[in-house]
Design a protein around this motif. Structure first.
Motif, PDB file in Angstrom:
ATOM      1  N   VAL A  15       0.455  -0.990  -0.167  1.00  0.00           N
ATOM      2  CA  VAL A  15      -0.099  -0.235  -0.038  1.00  0.00           C
ATOM      3  C   VAL A  15       1.373   1.873   0.215  1.00  0.00           C
ATOM      4  N   SER A  16       0.917   1.502  -1.095  1.00  0.00           N
ATOM      5  CA  SER A  16       2.169   2.790  -0.776  1.00  0.00           C
ATOM      6  C   SER A  16       1.999   3.999  -2.422  1.00  0.00           C
ATOM      7  N   GLY A  17       1.109   5.129  -1.924  1.00  0.00           N
ATOM      8  CA  GLY A  17       1.108   6.204  -3.258  1.00  0.00           C
ATOM      9  C   GLY A  17       2.224   6.123  -4.348  1.00  0.00           C
ATOM     10  N   LEU A  18       3.899   5.421  -4.334  1.00  0.00           N
ATOM     11  CA  LEU A  18       4.988   5.290  -4.910  1.00  0.00           C
ATOM     12  C   LEU A  18       4.863   4.769  -5.529  1.00  0.00           C
ATOM     13  N   VAL A  19       4.125   3.317  -4.888  1.00  0.00           N
ATOM     14  CA  VAL A  19       4.415   2.025  -6.022  1.00  0.00           C
ATOM     15  C   VAL A  19       3.113   2.476  -6.777  1.00  0.00           C
ATOM     16  N   THR A  20       2.512   2.787  -6.540  1.00  0.00           N
ATOM     17  CA  THR A  20       1.044   2.928  -7.346  1.00  0.00           C
ATOM     18  C   THR A  20       1.181   3.706  -8.681  1.00  0.00           C
ATOM     19  N   ALA A  21       2.026   4.599  -8.431  1.00  0.00           N
ATOM     20  CA  ALA A  21       2.487   6.074  -9.289  1.00  0.00           C
ATOM     21  C   ALA A  21       3.668   4.871 -10.239  1.00  0.00           C
ATOM     22  N   LEU A  22       4.479   4.807 -10.098  1.00  0.00           N
ATOM     23  CA  LEU A  22       5.723   4.603 -11.023  1.00  0.00           C
ATOM     24  C   LEU A  22       5.627   2.947 -11.345  1.00  0.00           C
ATOM     25  N   GLU A  23       4.978   1.666 -10.761  1.00  0.00           N
ATOM     26  CA  GLU A  23       4.598   0.782 -11.062  1.00  0.00           C
ATOM     27  C   GLU A  23       4.333   1.011 -12.989  1.00  0.00           C
ATOM     28  N   PRO A  24       3.253   1.206 -13.008  1.00  0.00           N
ATOM     29  CA  PRO A  24       2.985   1.164 -14.918  1.00  0.00           C
ATOM     30  C   PRO A  24       3.859   2.048 -15.461  1.00  0.00           C
ATOM     31  N   ILE A  25       4.281   3.070 -15.345  1.00  0.00           N
ATOM     32  CA  ILE A  25       5.501   3.664 -16.091  1.00  0.00           C
ATOM     33  C   ILE A  25       6.829   2.994 -15.659  1.00  0.00           C
ATOM     34  N   MET A  26       7.363   1.838 -15.338  1.00  0.00           N
ATOM     35  CA  MET A  26       8.199   0.774 -15.106  1.00  0.00           C
ATOM     36  C   MET A  26       7.343  -0.155 -16.162  1.00  0.00           C
ATOM     37  N   ARG A  27       6.747  -0.680 -16.299  1.00  0.00           N
ATOM     38  CA  ARG A  27       6.058  -1.605 -16.954  1.00  0.00           C
ATOM     39  C   ARG A  27       5.468  -0.565 -18.536  1.00  0.00           C
ATOM     40  N   ALA A  28       5.650   0.711 -18.946  1.00  0.00           N
ATOM     41  CA  ALA A  28       5.688   1.381 -19.642  1.00  0.00           C
ATOM     42  C   ALA A  28       6.890   1.249 -20.032  1.00  0.00           C
ATOM     43  N   CYS A  29       8.555   1.410 -19.011  1.00  0.00           N
ATOM     44  CA  CYS A  29       9.670   1.897 -20.168  1.00  0.00           C
ATOM     45  C   CYS A  29      10.662   0.610 -19.375  1.00  0.00           C
ATOM     46  N   SER A  30       9.718  -0.357 -18.892  1.00  0.00           N
ATOM     47  CA  SER A  30      10.608  -1.718 -19.183  1.00  0.00           C
ATOM     48  C   SER A  30      12.061  -0.943 -17.827  1.00  0.00           C
ATOM     49  N   GLY A  31      13.367  -1.384 -17.757  1.00  0.00           N
ATOM     50  CA  GLY A  31      14.773  -0.782 -17.032  1.00  0.00           C
ATOM     51  C   GLY A  31      14.283  -1.532 -15.466  1.00  0.00           C
ATOM     52  N   THR A  32      15.042  -1.201 -14.554  1.00  0.00           N
ATOM     53  CA  THR A  32      15.195  -1.989 -13.669  1.00  0.00           C
ATOM     54  C   THR A  32      14.654  -0.971 -12.412  1.00  0.00           C
ATOM     55  N   TRP A  33      14.103  -1.774 -11.449  1.00  0.00           N
ATOM     56  CA  TRP A  33      13.932  -1.048 -10.067  1.00  0.00           C
ATOM     57  C   TRP A  33      14.602  -1.292  -8.827  1.00  0.00           C
ATOM     58  N   ILE A  34      15.697  -0.901  -8.521  1.00  0.00           N
ATOM     59  CA  ILE A  34      16.520  -0.548  -7.595  1.00  0.00           C
ATOM     60  C   ILE A  34      15.258  -0.070  -6.486  1.00  0.00           C
ATOM     61  N   ALA A  35      15.050  -1.256  -5.163  1.00  0.00           N
ATOM     62  CA  ALA A  35      14.629  -0.939  -4.081  1.00  0.00           C
ATOM     63  C   ALA A  35      14.923  -2.290  -2.798  1.00  0.00           C
ATOM     64  N   HIS A  36      14.624  -1.745  -1.094  1.00  0.00           N
ATOM     65  CA  HIS A  36      14.919  -2.484  -0.360  1.00  0.00           C
ATOM     66  C   HIS A  36      14.086  -3.862  -0.650  1.00  0.00           C
ATOM     67  N   GLY A  37      14.439  -5.417  -0.285  1.00  0.00           N
ATOM     68  CA  GLY A  37      14.122  -6.243  -0.080  1.00  0.00           C
ATOM     69  C   GLY A  37      13.526  -6.569   1.119  1.00  0.00           C
ATOM     70  N   SER A  38      12.190  -6.993   1.358  1.00  0.00           N
ATOM     71  CA  SER A  38      11.594  -5.693   2.790  1.00  0.00           C
ATOM     72  C   SER A  38      11.124  -7.377   2.908  1.00  0.00           C
ATOM     73  N   GLY A  39      10.272  -8.672   2.151  1.00  0.00           N
ATOM     74  CA  GLY A  39       8.961  -9.322   1.838  1.00  0.00           C
ATOM     75  C   GLY A  39      10.744 -10.937   2.299  1.00  0.00           C
TER      76      GLY A  39
END
Ligand code: F6P
Length: 747
Positions: A282-306
């Protein structure tokens, strides 16, 4: 109307009581006045008859006396006349003179009182007046007045008094209703004017105009932006879609490498009962950025918290996502418990989050947390350097967890274009100045080529803060900050969501969603639903919204049993004391309100402290009548936009806090001050009663804005600005290579 009845009923009771008490008094007074009049009349009649009677008695002339008497009784009020001899015998009398009436000593003096006699046919007034000639008493005149007229008049007066009170009551009631309705309409108008930023209602203008001014300013900017952009778009033909974003990457950035860095990852692998599940945070940031990454490909660097993140990655800590249709990769950064405690829970969330939100929770700054924050930012910088396959990638750094990262990247990859976006509010210099490491944070952020905030207001706060604490050149005109020969553009980029939303594809019709949600909560078919969707965070104004619901039920009891508010609150940052305290407060208040107003299975507040997946949340959005976003302070708040996107039926009302960045773009919502509980209760009432046409007009207009100002535009504008900087910088390099003193935009 109910409210008005509450005034009118007691008023009618009070008036009836007064009428009950007043009528006998009026009765007695009027009757007494008639008796007095009759006394005076008797005196007058006696005076008129006296001399003629004396003459006739002297002769004596009985016929003429009777004629005199008969003439006198032609007056309606005089019932009978008689004459008594000094010996007390009735000698002359008119025909109706009652036999039972005897002679009595005369009433004496000017104020002599007669007496009343109740007869079968009515009330009579008797007056005895002496007839005297030269001091010799010749007898007495007995005047009998018919008092039935007085009785008639008295009952008429009673009727009039009674009607008077009824008319008075009706007039007061009508005036009360009109005044109440006008005040209520005034409220509504006031709310609407707040929403429009006009502040029509005087008290609200007085109280809130200062808070509304920034919204109005931003709205004007927005209108200007839309205009400029329409013109530019007409020329460039851009419609903001994933495809347009890909084209920008391809044409404007020549397919350059794009990396996103954030603390929160878009997909979390969690092990439950031996099975690995994939959660969307549940994150505004994820809501916004995920579609961008789907559109642009590339790499998303993030903390692996699971807890199953490590077993889901390859040797290079990569995992391809989205799981159903992989189109980009996550590079996970691993943090120890200690690092997470100091960097994420400690410095970022107990310190910076509280500092920037000004929600009356004191920030806590510990140097051990700060050390962890520095170390983890370094770790992320290292990961960026490892992931970059070129020396000049475009790197999108996200949020307050990584404020030091832009400068660190600059040191490792001097030619990179760093676009940093700050997802939360940025406070003024006084507030930011509290932080013991304010200079380090500002310097870290100024490592960015472009630094974005949700609103112009936050941009100005940032520039003022840099101006206060760092030696630099701040240009508010060009929105740039130059320091040590480097320049950072500070720009507002209001974040948004994808449009249309992918989660809508699988949603059922609004009616079905509503039926399902009502059934889930044992609500009858016509039950109205209010909805809040938030992380369980003290900045979101959850307690204030509960109080507004409570106030609504107090002021408008018609809603009891007919309206419930569902609060979805995803557990968040549960290791922090303040969040745990807040959790108990929220639960306690919901229970208290439910105990107060709940009955026969009815619960005014349904509190759901648990995670829901986006499709479930969208079902709630589609089912509700009112969505209430009540943040005490919020960078943007994408829940507001998600709700709008979910309502393809163009129905439903949005109540929106003026302290959420979204209020600057959505004046068609009912804009409220979440601290003003009465105002929020009134907004709920207005929303629940809003005609369908008005809902449609507002919703249509808001959907229009989100359709155009979607997340592809948010990212596209940043990428276009980055492309422009890169072009300009390359030009400088070509023309002015060797000129070391020049101030240039960074690559
Ligand atoms: O939307 C603001 C924000 O701070 C994001 O930056 C963050 O991802 C979100 O809230 C949720 O917070 P967290 O990542 O701590 O769960």
């Amino acid at each position: 109307m109910r409210l008005s009845l509450r005034f009118i009923l007691p008023l009618i009771c009070a008036l009836s009581l007064i009428a009950y008490a007043v009528v006998p008094i009026v009765d007695t007074l009027t009757f007494r006045r008639f008796v007095n009049d009759t006394e005076i009349r008797s005196e007058l009649v006696t005076n008129t008859l006296h001399d003629s009677l004396v003459q006739l008695l002297k002769k004596p002339s009985p016929i003429k006396i009777r004629q005199l008497f008969n003439r006198a009784i032609k007056d309606d009020r005089i019932y009978a006349l008689g004459f008594c001899t000094p010996q007390g015998q009735i000698k002359y009398a008119t025909s109706l003179f009652p036999k039972k009436i005897k002679c009595e000593p005369p009433d004496s003096g000017a104020n002599a009182h007669g007496r009343l006699l109740q007869r079968r046919h009515g009330l009579l007034h008797l007056a005895y007046r002496a007839v005297v000639d030269d001091g010799k008493v010749l007898g007495e005149l007995v005047l009998i007045h018919d008092m039935s007229f007085a009785q008639r008049r008295t009952s008429e007066t009673q009727r009039y008094v009674f009607y008077f009170f009824i008319i008075l009551g009706v007039i007061i009631a009508i005036v009360t209703v009109i005044v109440a309705q006008l005040s209520w309409k005034g409220w509504i108008r006031g709310l609407r004017s707040v929403m429009r930023g006009e502040g029509l209602l005087r008290p609200m203008t007085l109280d809130t105009s200062a808070e509304i001014r920034p919204i109005v300013k931003d709205l004007r900017e927005l209108v200007r932006d839309i205009d400029t952009e329409r013109r530019a778009r007409d020329e460039s033909q851009i419609t903001w879609t994933p495809r347009a974003l890909k084209e920008i990457l391809h044409n404007e950035l020549a397919g350059d490498e794009v990396l996103i860095v954030s603390n929160r990852e878009p997909y979390i692998h969690v092990k439950k009962d031996g099975q690995i599940e994939i959660h969307t945070p549940v994150s505004g940031l994820v809501t916004a950025l995920e579609p961008i990454m789907r559109a642009c490909s590339g790499t998303w660097i993030a903390h692996g918290s699971g807890n199953a993140d490590r077993e889901s990655v390859d040797k290079k800590d990569h995992v391809r996502v989205p799981p159903e249709n992989p189109s980009y990769q996550i590079r996970r950064v691993w943090l120890s418990k200690d690092e997470e405690a100091g960097y994420y829970y400690g410095f970022a969330n107990e310190g910076l989050w509280a500092l920037c939100h000004i929600a009356h929770v004191r920030p806590i700054f510990r140097s051990r947390d700060w050390q962890k924050y520095v170390a983890v930012n370094k770790k992320f910088a290292q990961a960026v350097a490892e992931e970059a396959t070129t020396d000049d990638p475009v790197i999108l750094v996200q949020d307050y967890h990584l404020a030091l990262l832009p400068k660190m990247i600059r040191e490792l990859l001097p030619k990179a274009t760093v676009i940093t976006f700050w997802h939360i509010p940025f406070p003024n210099p006084e507030v930011f100045g509290i932080c013991p490491w304010r200079e380090e944070l500002l310097k870290g952020l100024l490592g960015s080529s472009i630094l974005g905030f949700h609103t112009r207001f936050h941009c100005h706060n940032f520039m003022d803060t840099v101006d206060r604490f760092l030696e630099s050149r701040v240009s508010r005109e060009s929105m740039t900050i130059s320091r040590k020969g480097e320049q950072t553009a500070v720009m507002p980029y209001p974040i948004s969501i994808e449009y249309p939303v992918k989660w809508l594809k699988t949603q059922k019709a609004v009616v079905e969603c509503r039926t399902h949600i009502r059934r889930m909560h044992d609500m009858p078919n016509n039950h109205l639903i209010g909805l809040g969707v938030d992380r369980l965070d003290y900045t979101k104004g959850i307690l204030e919204r509960f109080r507004a619901v409570e106030r609504l039920l107090e002021l408008e009891p018609t809603w009891v049993g007919k309206f419930s508010y569902i609060q979805i609150a995803a557990p968040s940052r549960t290791s922090i004391d303040e969040y745990r305290r807040f959790d108990s407060e929220v639960r306690e208040l919901a229970t208290k309100i439910n105990q107060r107003f709940g009955q026969d299975g009815y619960e005014p507040i349904h509190l759901k402290i648990e995670y829901y997946d986006p499709p479930q949340i969208y079902e709630f959005f589609r089912a509700c009548d009112v969505c209430f976003v009540g943040s005490l302070h919020d960078g943007m708040n994408l829940v507001a936009k998600e709700f709008i996107a979910s309502r393809d039926d163009e129905q439903g009302v949005l109540i929106l806090s003026q302290f959420a960045g979204a209020s600057r773009e959505l004046p068609e919502a009912l804009i409220v001050n979440p601290y003003n509980i009465d105002q929020c209760a009134a907004a709920l009432h207005v929303a629940l009663e809003m005609p369908r046409d008005e809902q449609r007009n507002r919703m249509r207009s808001m959907r229009g804005l989100i359709q155009e100002f979607n997340v592809y535009r948010w990212a596209g504008r940043m990428l276009l600005d980055a492309a422009r900087l890169r072009r300009r910088s390359r030009l400088f390099e070509d023309i002015e290579s060797g000129d070391e003193d020049r101030t240039r935009f960074r690559l």
